[in-house]
Design a protein around this motif. Sequence first.
Motif, PDB file in Angstrom:
ATOM      1  N   MET A  20       5.974 -34.836  32.854  1.00 44.84           N
ATOM      2  CA  MET A  20       7.048 -34.706  33.652  1.00 44.84           C
ATOM      3  C   MET A  20       8.319 -35.547  33.288  1.00 44.84           C
ATOM      4  N   TRP A  21       8.143 -36.751  33.212  1.00 43.72           N
ATOM      5  CA  TRP A  21       9.178 -37.670  32.869  1.00 43.72           C
ATOM      6  C   TRP A  21       9.947 -37.520  31.491  1.00 43.72           C
ATOM      7  N   ILE A  22       8.972 -37.303  30.542  1.00 42.82           N
ATOM      8  CA  ILE A  22       9.439 -36.748  29.390  1.00 42.82           C
ATOM      9  C   ILE A  22      10.414 -35.490  29.448  1.00 42.82           C
ATOM     10  N   PHE A  23       9.910 -34.685  30.094  1.00 42.71           N
ATOM     11  CA  PHE A  23      10.555 -33.485  30.299  1.00 42.71           C
ATOM     12  C   PHE A  23      11.939 -33.609  31.216  1.00 42.71           C
ATOM     13  N   LEU A  24      12.071 -34.500  32.256  1.00 44.47           N
ATOM     14  CA  LEU A  24      13.336 -34.706  32.720  1.00 44.47           C
ATOM     15  C   LEU A  24      14.191 -35.743  31.772  1.00 44.47           C
ATOM     16  N   TRP A  25      13.843 -36.440  31.032  1.00 46.63           N
ATOM     17  CA  TRP A  25      14.601 -37.299  30.076  1.00 46.63           C
ATOM     18  C   TRP A  25      15.145 -36.264  29.117  1.00 46.63           C
ATOM     19  N   ILE A  26      14.435 -35.253  28.660  1.00 47.61           N
ATOM     20  CA  ILE A  26      15.259 -34.598  27.859  1.00 47.61           C
ATOM     21  C   ILE A  26      16.008 -33.568  28.348  1.00 47.61           C
ATOM     22  N   LEU A  27      15.793 -33.294  29.690  1.00 47.01           N
ATOM     23  CA  LEU A  27      16.954 -32.358  30.231  1.00 47.01           C
ATOM     24  C   LEU A  27      17.738 -33.153  30.836  1.00 47.01           C
ATOM     25  N   TRP A  28      17.857 -34.418  31.200  1.00 46.94           N
ATOM     26  CA  TRP A  28      18.995 -35.161  31.327  1.00 46.94           C
ATOM     27  C   TRP A  28      19.805 -35.471  29.975  1.00 46.94           C
ATOM     28  N   LEU A  29      19.274 -35.553  28.830  1.00 49.21           N
ATOM     29  CA  LEU A  29      19.974 -35.689  27.761  1.00 49.21           C
ATOM     30  C   LEU A  29      20.664 -34.242  27.392  1.00 49.21           C
ATOM     31  N   MET A  30      20.118 -33.102  27.682  1.00 53.94           N
ATOM     32  CA  MET A  30      20.707 -31.983  27.390  1.00 53.94           C
ATOM     33  C   MET A  30      21.853 -31.993  28.328  1.00 53.94           C
ATOM     34  N   VAL A  31      22.034 -32.112  29.455  1.00 61.71           N
ATOM     35  CA  VAL A  31      23.159 -32.262  30.480  1.00 61.71           C
ATOM     36  C   VAL A  31      24.168 -32.997  30.013  1.00 61.71           C
ATOM     37  N   LEU A  32      23.624 -34.230  29.610  1.00 61.53           N
ATOM     38  CA  LEU A  32      24.665 -35.210  29.461  1.00 61.53           C
ATOM     39  C   LEU A  32      25.799 -34.817  28.041  1.00 61.53           C
ATOM     40  N   PHE A  33      24.873 -34.242  27.025  1.00 59.50           N
ATOM     41  CA  PHE A  33      25.532 -33.924  25.812  1.00 59.50           C
ATOM     42  C   PHE A  33      26.436 -32.630  26.082  1.00 59.50           C
ATOM     43  N   ARG A  34      25.853 -31.964  26.896  1.00 59.01           N
ATOM     44  CA  ARG A  34      26.748 -30.573  27.397  1.00 59.01           C
ATOM     45  C   ARG A  34      28.030 -30.810  28.024  1.00 59.01           C
ATOM     46  N   VAL A  35      27.912 -31.870  29.038  1.00 59.15           N
ATOM     47  CA  VAL A  35      29.097 -32.531  29.711  1.00 59.15           C
ATOM     48  C   VAL A  35      30.010 -32.994  28.793  1.00 59.15           C
ATOM     49  N   ILE A  36      29.360 -33.840  27.830  1.00 57.59           N
ATOM     50  CA  ILE A  36      30.497 -34.543  26.760  1.00 57.59           C
ATOM     51  C   ILE A  36      31.185 -33.242  25.841  1.00 57.59           C
ATOM     52  N   ALA A  37      30.381 -32.337  25.390  1.00 60.96           N
ATOM     53  CA  ALA A  37      30.685 -31.220  24.745  1.00 60.96           C
ATOM     54  C   ALA A  37      31.870 -30.375  25.484  1.00 60.96           C
ATOM     55  N   ASP A  38      31.723 -30.065  26.603  1.00 60.38           N
ATOM     56  CA  ASP A  38      32.734 -29.468  27.611  1.00 60.38           C
ATOM     57  C   ASP A  38      34.074 -30.318  27.952  1.00 60.38           C
ATOM     58  N   ILE A  39      33.799 -31.772  27.661  1.00 56.28           N
ATOM     59  CA  ILE A  39      35.193 -32.523  27.847  1.00 56.28           C
ATOM     60  C   ILE A  39      35.659 -32.245  26.731  1.00 56.28           C
ATOM     61  N   PHE A  40      35.261 -32.213  25.497  1.00 57.50           N
ATOM     62  CA  PHE A  40      36.289 -32.080  24.221  1.00 57.50           C
ATOM     63  C   PHE A  40      36.513 -30.507  24.100  1.00 57.50           C
ATOM     64  N   ARG A  41      35.605 -29.677  24.456  1.00 55.37           N
ATOM     65  CA  ARG A  41      36.092 -28.200  24.408  1.00 55.37           C
ATOM     66  C   ARG A  41      37.313 -27.827  25.159  1.00 55.37           C
ATOM     67  N   ASP A  42      37.651 -28.495  26.560  1.00 56.96           N
ATOM     68  CA  ASP A  42      38.308 -27.900  27.545  1.00 56.96           C
ATOM     69  C   ASP A  42      39.837 -28.376  26.807  1.00 56.96           C
ATOM     70  N   HIS A  43      40.656 -27.100  26.634  1.00 53.50           N
ATOM     71  CA  HIS A  43      42.272 -27.539  26.089  1.00 53.50           C
ATOM     72  C   HIS A  43      43.065 -27.680  27.364  1.00 53.50           C
ATOM     73  N   THR A  44      42.657 -27.535  28.304  1.00 52.78           N
ATOM     74  CA  THR A  44      43.659 -27.655  29.594  1.00 52.78           C
ATOM     75  C   THR A  44      43.608 -29.635  29.855  1.00 52.78           C
ATOM     76  N   LEU A  45      42.611 -30.147  29.465  1.00 57.45           N
ATOM     77  CA  LEU A  45      42.651 -31.673  29.401  1.00 57.45           C
ATOM     78  C   LEU A  45      43.481 -32.383  28.525  1.00 57.45           C
ATOM     79  N   HIS A  46      44.203 -33.147  28.715  1.00 55.99           N
ATOM     80  CA  HIS A  46      45.079 -33.953  27.909  1.00 55.99           C
ATOM     81  C   HIS A  46      44.253 -35.104  27.379  1.00 55.99           C
ATOM     82  N   GLY A  47      44.920 -36.008  26.529  1.00 54.90           N
ATOM     83  CA  GLY A  47      44.149 -37.142  25.838  1.00 54.90           C
ATOM     84  C   GLY A  47      43.707 -37.977  26.907  1.00 54.90           C
ATOM     85  N   TRP A  48      44.483 -38.437  27.682  1.00 56.21           N
ATOM     86  CA  TRP A  48      43.991 -39.647  28.667  1.00 56.21           C
ATOM     87  C   TRP A  48      43.081 -39.066  29.643  1.00 56.21           C
TER      88      TRP A  48
END
Length: 137
Positions: A20-48
Motif C-alpha cells: 500500500m505504501w509503495i502504491f501511494l508513493w508511486i501515486l504521489w509521484l504521478m500527481v506531482l509530475f502531472r502538476v509540474i507538467a501542467d504548470i509548464f503546459r499552461d500558456h496563460t501563466l507567465h514566467g513569474w
Amino acid sequence: MGNLYLAYDYPVLGAFWTVMWIFLWILWLMVLFRVIADIFRDHTLHGWAKAGWLFFVIILPFLGVLIYVLVRGKDMGKREAQLAREQQEAFDTYIRETAAPSGGASHADELVKLADLKAKGAISEDEFQRAKEKILH
C-alpha cells in the motif's frame, strides 16, 4: 548457522502495508509530475507565476500540490484535453499528407481525368487501360 528468515516471519498484514505504501508513493509521484507538467503546459501563466508555482510545489510539495489542485485543478483537465486534441489533429494532418499521392490528386481524381480524356477521344481504349493499370497498381 545464524538467523534464517522465512516467509512466515513477515506477516501478511505487513506485506499489505508495504504494498500500500509503495502504491501511494508511486501515486504521489504521478500527481506531482502531472502538476509540474501542467504548470509548464499552461500558456496563460507567465514566467513569474510559473516560477512561483514551481517554487511552491518543490519547496512544500504536499501543500503546494494540494493548493495547486484546489486553485487550478478544474482547468487541468481542460488543458489535458486540449493537448490531446492538438496531438490528434497533428497526427491526422501527418497521415493525410503522408498518404496523399505525390501529385496531390487522389487515384479517383486521376481516373476521372483519364475517363474524360477517353470520352473526348484524346486517348484510345488500349491507352486508357494501360494508364488505369498504372494508377491502380
